[in-house]
Design a protein around this motif. Sequence first.
Motif, PDB file in Angstrom:
ATOM      1  N   CYS A   1       4.915  -7.293  -4.991  1.00 24.82           N
ATOM      2  CA  CYS A   1       4.300  -8.379  -5.764  1.00 24.82           C
ATOM      3  C   CYS A   1       3.222  -7.809  -6.669  1.00 24.82           C
ATOM      4  O   CYS A   1       2.184  -7.322  -6.202  1.00 24.82           O
ATOM      5  CB  CYS A   1       3.696  -9.412  -4.809  1.00 24.82           C
ATOM      6  SG  CYS A   1       3.102 -10.872  -5.676  1.00 24.82           S
TER       7      CYS A   1
ATOM      8  N   ALA B   1      -8.498  -3.015 -11.876  1.00 22.08           N
ATOM      9  CA  ALA B   1      -7.635  -1.890 -12.269  1.00 22.08           C
ATOM     10  C   ALA B   1      -7.297  -2.012 -13.754  1.00 22.08           C
ATOM     11  O   ALA B   1      -7.250  -3.100 -14.312  1.00 22.08           O
ATOM     12  CB  ALA B   1      -6.361  -1.905 -11.436  1.00 22.08           C
TER      13      ALA B   1
ATOM     14  N   ARG C   1       0.830  -1.216   0.000  1.00 21.83           N
ATOM     15  CA  ARG C   1       0.000   0.000   0.000  1.00 21.83           C
ATOM     16  C   ARG C   1       0.855   1.254   0.000  1.00 21.83           C
ATOM     17  O   ARG C   1       0.496   2.241  -0.646  1.00 21.83           O
ATOM     18  CB  ARG C   1      -0.894  -0.010   1.251  1.00 21.83           C
ATOM     19  CG  ARG C   1      -1.994   1.037   1.204  1.00 21.83           C
ATOM     20  CD  ARG C   1      -2.860   0.985   2.432  1.00 21.83           C
ATOM     21  NE  ARG C   1      -4.077   1.767   2.248  1.00 21.83           N
ATOM     22  CZ  ARG C   1      -4.853   2.147   3.267  1.00 21.83           C
ATOM     23  NH1 ARG C   1      -4.549   1.780   4.507  1.00 21.83           N
ATOM     24  NH2 ARG C   1      -5.948   2.860   3.041  1.00 21.83           N
TER      25      ARG C   1
HETATM   26  N1  FO1 Z   1      -1.005  -3.742  -4.480  1.00 18.19           N
HETATM   27  C1  FO1 Z   1      -0.083  -4.761  -4.628  1.00 18.19           C
HETATM   28  O1  FO1 Z   1       0.514  -5.188  -3.628  1.00 18.19           O
HETATM   29  N2  FO1 Z   1       0.186  -5.312  -5.845  1.00 18.19           N
HETATM   30  C2  FO1 Z   1      -0.416  -4.863  -6.983  1.00 18.19           C
HETATM   31  O2  FO1 Z   1      -0.136  -5.363  -8.074  1.00 18.19           O
HETATM   32  C3  FO1 Z   1      -1.377  -3.800  -6.865  1.00 18.19           C
HETATM   33  C4  FO1 Z   1      -2.020  -3.295  -7.994  1.00 18.19           C
HETATM   34  C5  FO1 Z   1      -2.917  -2.205  -7.846  1.00 18.19           C
HETATM   35  C6  FO1 Z   1      -3.541  -1.630  -8.956  1.00 18.19           C
HETATM   36  C7  FO1 Z   1      -4.397  -0.567  -8.802  1.00 18.19           C
HETATM   37  C8  FO1 Z   1      -4.645  -0.046  -7.526  1.00 18.19           C
HETATM   38  O3  FO1 Z   1      -5.468   1.011  -7.369  1.00 18.19           O
HETATM   39  C9  FO1 Z   1      -4.050  -0.601  -6.391  1.00 18.19           C
HETATM   40  C10 FO1 Z   1      -3.178  -1.680  -6.548  1.00 18.19           C
HETATM   41  N3  FO1 Z   1      -2.559  -2.252  -5.431  1.00 18.19           N
HETATM   42  C11 FO1 Z   1      -1.633  -3.271  -5.576  1.00 18.19           C
HETATM   43  C12 FO1 Z   1      -2.998  -1.933  -4.049  1.00 18.19           C
HETATM   44  C13 FO1 Z   1      -2.664  -0.551  -3.604  1.00 18.19           C
HETATM   45  O4  FO1 Z   1      -1.279  -0.534  -3.437  1.00 18.19           O
HETATM   46  C14 FO1 Z   1      -3.374  -0.192  -2.300  1.00 18.19           C
HETATM   47  O5  FO1 Z   1      -2.813  -0.985  -1.314  1.00 18.19           O
HETATM   48  C15 FO1 Z   1      -4.870  -0.389  -2.208  1.00 18.19           C
HETATM   49  O6  FO1 Z   1      -5.507  -0.308  -3.386  1.00 18.19           O
HETATM   50  C16 FO1 Z   1      -5.441   0.677  -1.256  1.00 18.19           C
HETATM   51  O7  FO1 Z   1      -5.850   0.140  -0.103  1.00 18.19           O
END
Ligand code: FO1
Length: 448
Positions: free
Chosen positions: A54, A62, A25
Amino acid sequence: MDPRRVRALNPVGLKSGPVVYWMSRDQRADDNWALLFSQEQALKQSAPLLVVFCLVPDFLNATLRQYSFMIHGLRGVEQRLRQQRIPFYLITGEPRRAIPEFVNHYRAGLLITDFDPLRLKRQWQAALADRLNISFLEVDAHNIVPAWVASTKAEYGAYTLRPKLLRALPGFLTDFPPLTEHSIAPPEDRAEIDWPQVLSKLPIDRQVQEVTWLKPGAPAAHQVWEDFLQHRLSDYDRNRNDPNRGGQSNLSPYLHFGQISAQRLALETEARAPEGRSKAAFLEELIVRRELADNFCLYNPHYDAVAGFPDWAQKTLMAHQDDPREYLYSLEEFETGQTHDDLWNAAQQEMVNTGKMHGYLRMYWAKKILEWTESVDQALKIAIYLNDKYELDGRDPNGYTGIAWSLGGVHDRAWPERPIFGKIRYMSYNGCKTKFDVKSYISKQLAA
Ligand code: FO1
Ligand code: FAD
């Protein structure tokens, strides 16, 4: 760092070996408590520190728009970490398999990750907590007051969480120590990351175009912040609800991907913003509203369903579910902005074109979906689908909470009863006209 910011996800004790920070995050090298804590643990044991991200190709619908913004940001994280001789690894696939493989390959002795209340993330963490035979810890690097310290239950509203936050804030709104150079070398050199390939190879929806008006990454985030702090924060209270005045900070995509720290913003606002209603209003949104959203998603398992609405709201919506609808639209008509309401269509267009609908209009936009669909369940699905497909800051606790507030009275009170909405707060076109120049907003979207 205050030890209350860390939680153990499994009962396994500390073992020797490299320390791994599974970044998810909070995608930044500076002002990141999860990374700072990981480095502290590694230095204590004179162990290497490895940061791993990862990449999953199907994260909550997304599209290219969000993956591009995120991956460009991650590239900057790798460069910033390299300056401190901390290796950054990018692995792809299902975390429940890919993370144990990574941890075993490097014989890690400790795994640390950053807190996220979203269901998918908690499923990842629960599965790993069972499988791993090393200590697995979680650090809340997103909130100023860690979500589990602020409150141990779902709060009724800002008015019940605010006093708890304000009491805890002095202990947590502190400055960050710097990330230092990590002198203990990693076990082996890792392969160079072919960043252009990372994005081009992802099997994702590429219909939703990348945005160009907002540059991704931590340096860009700090530029947007500086500009807002110096030129626009002082008028925030007056301008933030007027979509024609560009009064908002535009920081939500950066906060969503963790490319900038809310705690850093709060520290600088406290120190550098002139006293007054704008400073107070900005801190209220940045601290109270944002942490209220994490509270809702952490303690309400149905944060994206009607079952997550308060009882009074579910009851009143059920009582009016058979009320006649003057207008009914399909997902397609909503998505392409083909309703009878030119303001709603313009807001939809702003979201599709820019990836960031103005905050005031998000409330109107969601409430109208409730008014123009057969059921609140369908309205909720459509609002979440469109919000998460097009908004740069989508797939975020703020979004699920904002939609639940709009459709289901979450963190709101009952209002005078009316058709379809029952006692859920209503918003009207004429109401918007009293707030801002609707025609000028519409013509701007049409011209875009
Ligand atoms: N978090 C990951 O750990 N790996 C990802 O591949 C990933 C893709 C992703 C794509 C769009 C998006 O809006 C968030 C994404 N996240 C991913 C999570 C992001 O980092 C946030 O943790 C949460 O979306 C908010 O709580
Ligand atoms: P600013 O007004 O500059 O606020 C600064 C920061 O304070 C924001 O980045 C955000 O972190 C926080 N904040 C501001 N308003 C809110 C709020 N109402 N709730 C929680 N935090 C807030 N926000 C998202 O981040 N992602 C979403 O997908 C999202 N969807 C929404 C859907 C609906 C129906 C509604 C009513 C609100 C939604 N919000 C969402 C909340 C809010 O509209 C956005 O956070 C805000 O418009 C982001 O723009 P900004 O950063 O320029 O805001």
